[in-house]
Design an enzyme around this catalytic site. Structure first.
Site: not given
Ligand code: 6PG
Length: 483
Positions: A128-130, A12, A183, A190-191, A186-187
């Site tokens: 990042s951004g899914g 994807v 990155k 995000e957590y 960043h994650n």
């Molecule tokens: C992003 C997200 C992406 C991913 C995470 C999820 O920036 O687009 O961070 O990289 O969704 O890695 O991380 P977990 O599965 O560890 O929650």
């Protein structure tokens, strides 16, 4: 050779990135996947993209103009190494291999070093951004050589998200593993952000009895304040979702065991190595671990005593919700401040010239932690590049000053009510630790000196000292302890 950019790995994220690239003026995209089916599906479903499909690495390399530039989008780990091996066989010096997966930056440093010996550039880049971001505009954090960025920069800029001022969310973060390092942080942020929002939801739900849909309205409202962010926005959507099968709020039927793919844990592991207290991020990682300890939780629930939410209700629910909002904002500032501390420490340790303000800039759009207040972080570093902690910048200092009454009330309430709020409370503890004029670390030093002659410094004179604890307890000046 007709394509200026190639993508290897068409799951994807890879497919979406390839489609994004193809949709931008000036790009022709070569594609390759280990199994031909995926390639075939992509070209069949998206003829408008004008992809140049390849059956082999040789064909893929032949379809790319020089310097050949290819982005690998495969699952981080061994798959990445296998693709790098194949590409180095068919690429030439000056060509560029980009790893767009969530690789560990230590691996990226090692890969860059190995690939460099062939004369080929290797660029580890955070994206990042899914899935949606990959398709419409992600935030991109490339590392690698400055030279490779001359070719790669404009291509990445063509697909990156654009901030409100029109600037593409991409910058050359630093050499070798710098992009994947940033990155990773960043994650980690995000957590922390997700955990803080989850704690806010839990406090409101258990404190006021509001339904998930009602709390979605609260989050929508918050999204018009300085808390405005992608994560707040999607939280409201998740809370509003009803399960088709049971008719219940979806959040009530999802198993409460949070997964993780590792980048949050890496952020904390590296912070420990660098000696940076990223307590908010660490608590977020641990909160996920605790949630997944099914056997322990089952054994403890209803057995270990504590207040139930029934025993505690805020006297003024609306005021409580506003307090939670402010506590969330203050804790979020701490999480970002800690994350930027880790970036600063990593840059120093690994020799990267990372511009903090630029990082905040490229996180303004496209990425998962995109938020209104990132503009404030850019401003803070722009007006004081040597800022020692983000929370000390005037804007953020004022924000936490204003929020701190609410922040303390919320942490007190959570403790009284028996509602776990590890990220809220650890952020507050960090804040109080940071601003303390004296810390009990003096006592810890005394303890260390007692049992291990680890020595200490004094506040009133230079030198290293040790008290003869097992002798007459007089103090001697000494050398630093080695154990
Ligand atoms: C992003 C997200 C992406 C991913 C995470 C999820 O920036 O687009 O961070 O990289 O969704 O890695 O991380 P977990 O599965 O560890 O929650």
């Amino acid at each position: 050779s007709v394509a200026n950019i190639g993508v290897v790995g068409l799951a994807v994220m890879g497919s979406n990135l390839a489609r994004n690239l193809a949709s931008r003026e000036g790009n022709t995209v070569a594609i390759f996947n280990r199994s031909w089916e995926r390639t075939e599906t992509l070209i069949t479903e998206h003829p408008e993209a004008g992809f140049v499909p390849a059956h082999s690495y040789e064909e893929f390399a032949a379809s790319l103009s020089k310097p050949r530039t290819a982005i690998i989008m495969v699952q981080a780990g061994r798959g990445t190494d296998a693709v790098i091996d194949e590409l180095t066989k068919v690429f030439e010096p000056g060509d560029i291999i980009v790893d767009g997966g969530n690789a560990n930056f230590h691996d990226t440093i090692a890969r860059e070093q190995a690939v460099r010996e062939t004369g080929i550039h290797f660029v580890g880049t955070g994206i990042s951004g899914g899935e949606e971001g990959a398709l419409h505009g992600p935030s991109i954090m490339p590392g690698g050589s400055v030279e490779s960025y001359e070719t790669l920069g404009p291509i990445l800029a063509s697909i990156a998200a654009r901030a409100d001022d029109g600037e593409p969310c991409v910058t050359h973060v630093g050499t070798d593993g710098a992009g994947h390092f940033v990155k990773m942080v960043h994650n980690g942020i995000e957590y922390a952000d997700m955990q803080l929002i989850a704690e806010a939801y839990d406090l409101i739900r258990r404190g006021t009895g509001k339904t998930p849909a009602e709390i979605a309205d609260v989050f929508d409202e918050w999204n018009t304040t300085e808390l405005e962010s992608y994560l707040i926005e999607i939280t409201a959507q998740v809370l509003r979702q009803t399960d088709a099968e049971t008719g219940k709020p979806l959040v009530d039927v999802i198993l409460d065991a949070a997964g993780a793919k590792g980048t949050g844990a890496w952020t904390v592991q590296n912070a420990l190595d660098l000696g940076v207290p990223v307590s908010g991020i660490a608590e977020a990682v641990f909160a996920r671990s605790l949630s997944s300890k099914a056997a322990q939780r089952a054994a403890a629930a209803g057995v270990l005593p504590g207040p139930s939410s029934e025993d505690w209700k805020p006297s003024d629910p609306d005021a409580f919700i506003e307090d939670v909002r402010q506590a969330l904002y203050a804790s979020k500032i701490i999480a970002y401040s800690q994350g930027f501390d880790e970036i600063i420490a990593g840059a120093e340790q690994f020799g990267w010239d990372i511009k903090k303000g630029e990082i905040a800039k490229i996180w303004r759009a496209g990425c998962i932690i995109r938020a209104r207040f990132l503009g404030r972080i850019t401003e803070a570093y722009a007006s004081d590049p040597s800022l020692v902690a983000l929370v000390l910048a005037p804007y953020f200092r004022d924000a936490v000053t204003e929020a701190q009454g609410a922040w303390r009330r919320v942490v007190v309430s959570a403790a009284e009510a028996g509602i776990p709020s590890p990220a809220f409370s650890s952020s507050l503890a960090y804040y109080d630790g940071l601003r303390a004029e004296r810390l009990p670390a003096a006592l810890v030093q005394g303890q260390r000196d007692f049992f291990g002659a680890h020595t200490y410094k004094r506040i009133d004179k230079d030198g290293i000292f040790h008290t003869l604890w097992s002798g007459d307890r007089s103090e001697i000046e000494t050398e630093p302890s080695w154990h």
